[in-house]
Scaffold this motif. Structure first.
Motif, PDB file in Angstrom:
ATOM      1  N   LYS A 280       4.436   5.127  -8.766  1.00 45.37           N
ATOM      2  CA  LYS A 280       4.310   4.018  -9.701  1.00 45.37           C
ATOM      3  C   LYS A 280       5.667   3.337  -9.878  1.00 45.37           C
ATOM      4  O   LYS A 280       6.630   3.936 -10.338  1.00 45.37           O
ATOM      5  CB  LYS A 280       3.789   4.513 -11.058  1.00 45.37           C
TER       6      LYS A 280
ATOM      7  N   LYS B 205      -4.362   6.136  -3.724  1.00 39.75           N
ATOM      8  CA  LYS B 205      -3.435   5.632  -4.730  1.00 39.75           C
ATOM      9  C   LYS B 205      -3.104   6.706  -5.760  1.00 39.75           C
ATOM     10  O   LYS B 205      -1.999   6.747  -6.303  1.00 39.75           O
ATOM     11  CB  LYS B 205      -4.021   4.414  -5.440  1.00 39.75           C
TER      12      LYS B 205
ATOM     13  N   GLU C 216       2.367   1.963  -3.519  1.00 39.30           N
ATOM     14  CA  GLU C 216       1.394   2.453  -4.498  1.00 39.30           C
ATOM     15  C   GLU C 216       0.759   3.781  -4.082  1.00 39.30           C
ATOM     16  O   GLU C 216      -0.144   4.280  -4.758  1.00 39.30           O
ATOM     17  CB  GLU C 216       0.271   1.419  -4.668  1.00 39.30           C
ATOM     18  N   ASN C 217       1.208   4.358  -2.991  1.00 41.30           N
ATOM     19  CA  ASN C 217       0.520   5.513  -2.410  1.00 41.30           C
ATOM     20  C   ASN C 217       0.802   6.809  -3.183  1.00 41.30           C
ATOM     21  O   ASN C 217       1.925   7.074  -3.587  1.00 41.30           O
ATOM     22  CB  ASN C 217       0.952   5.679  -0.955  1.00 41.30           C
TER      23      ASN C 217
ATOM     24  N   ASP D  67       0.817  -1.208   0.000  1.00 37.41           N
ATOM     25  CA  ASP D  67       0.000   0.000   0.000  1.00 37.41           C
ATOM     26  C   ASP D  67       0.852   1.260   0.000  1.00 37.41           C
ATOM     27  O   ASP D  67       0.485   2.274  -0.597  1.00 37.41           O
ATOM     28  CB  ASP D  67      -0.980   0.002   1.184  1.00 37.41           C
TER      29      ASP D  67
END
Length: 405
Positions: free
Chosen positions: A92, A387, A87-88, A84
């Motif tokens: 990317k 995200k 991807e926060n 998590d």
């Protein structure tokens, strides 16, 4: 050197708890994310450790420098390596969390095998917790990292850098399922965690959850962190429990910090250099930590190998040997005896460096700052994570609000 190698080989056969139970001093390593950001391998902001897979030579070299400086724990470069976090806010990556964690384990083990070091697999706080996800969801994130650490057979586990003891307890509950020793450190000061739990209460919760080693890391300077661990120790003893204690503080002076620590300082993260501790400050830190009964002594953000060498040199009488890096360092400036200039040779003495009050060379700068005080923590809308990349509108709102803080 032969005596050092014999001691290292002897120590290699014992695990973290065996060493601590025997009263040995364990020296941790330093802060990889800050060190590698300065070297161009980590992006400030996300602070994620993809360099373990993208630039293994850089991570390997830093491990080696800490080993040479006297560290006998190689902590996997897995800080913020949960899926998590990776991807926060638009971060990317072409790599998965599992790939990064595996690469980090391999590098730590490779270098640990070159000396007396143990390998510690580390997990840290998650965006999911800040976004009020359930304990089941957050624990599943820790379990994915633990699966890699189990596969790679790390020697022990560390739940580190937690602002809320509740999340740290969840991490410990997951990690202890491995059967390996578990350490847990919170990034808190004497005021306690972000939900108002005192250091003593935090430590008791962690020990009851299954942590055999408890303490603090990051967010505050060494002496503040030692003070906090003392409070934890008092709480554990008052509760009739037992634990070992560890401390891995900042290498920055933070007398002006509030409960949130150095991330609230206006200099964070790109103008902290004037606050850096000297190697001589590290001698004081190491002695204070040892005198407080702390036997796992290391560093976090801001620590470079020379800082860990100073810790190792201060505790050499108790450890019985100097680190390899001391071959190129005279104790208390003794190497200056060889300097060409007489006034520099005159500084080759302990009392000179112990009593020096270093100048900053910045005549118009204050000695302390006013920390930001936004007063938000888990459950507040401002800390809900996403995200998607932070939008321009979201940034504008933050810029406008910052003018009022």
């Amino acid at each position: 050197m032969k005596q050092v190698l014999e001691k290292q080989k002897k120590a290699k056969s014992s695990g973290i708890l065996e060493r601590l139970n025997a009263g040995e001093i364990v020296i941790g390593d330093g802060g990889f994310v800050f060190a590698l950001e300065k070297r161009g391998y980590v992006k400030a902001g996300p602070w994620t450790p993809e360099a373990a897979a993208e630039h293994p030579e850089a991570v390997r070299q830093l491990h080696r420098e800490f080993l040479r400086a006297g560290a006998n724990v190689m902590q996997t470069f897995t800080f913020y390596a949960s899926d998590d976090k990776l991807e926060n806010r638009g971060n990317k990556l072409a790599l998965t969390g599992a790939q990064i964690n595996e690469a980090a384990c391999d590098l730590a083990r490779e270098v640990a095998n070159e000396g007396d070091a143990l390998v510690a697999g580390g997990v840290s706080q998650t965006p999911s917790y800040l976004s009020c996800k359930s304990d089941k969801e957050v624990k599943a994130i820790f379990k994915k990292q633990l699966d890699v650490f189990t596969k790679k057979n790390v020697d022990f586990l560390i739940a580190e850098y937690f602002e809320h003891v509740e999340e740290a307890v969840w991490a410990v509950e997951v990690l202890k399922g491995s059967g390996k020793p578990v350490a847990a450190t919170l990034c808190i000061g004497p005021e306690g965690d972000m939900h108002g739990n005192s250091p003593g209460d935090c430590a008791v919760k962690l020990v009851k959850a299954g942590a055999q080693i408890v303490g603090v890391n990051c967010h505050f300077d060494p002496l503040t962190c030692v003070k906090t661990v003392k409070l934890m120790k008092e709480g554990v003893e008052k509760a009739g429990l037992k634990a070992h204690y560890m401390v891995q503080p900042l290498a920055f002076h933070t007398p002006d910090c509030n409960c949130q620590g150095f991330i609230d300082l206006p200099e964070f993260p790109f103008a902290l250099e004037p606050r850096i501790l000297t190697r001589w400050d590290m001698h004081q830190y190491a002695r204070e930590a040892y005198n407080a009964g702390i036997r796992y002594i290391g560093g976090c953000c801001g620590y470079e190998p020379y800082h860990i060498r100073a810790v190792s040199e201060e505790l050499a009488p108790e450890r019985g040997f100097l680190p390899a890096a001391s071959e190129k360092h005279g104790m208390w400036g003794a190497g200056l005896e060889m300097h060409t200039k007489p006034w520099v040779r005159a500084r080759a003495r302990r009392d000179y460096w112990q009593n020096l009050k270093p100048a900053s060379g910045r005549p118009l700068c204050p000695s302390m700052s006013t920390p930001a005080s936004w007063g938000v923590t888990r459950g507040h809308a401002d800390l809900m994570q996403q995200k998607e990349a932070t939008s321009k509108d979201q940034l504008k709102q933050l810029f406008d609000r910052s003018k009022n803080h």
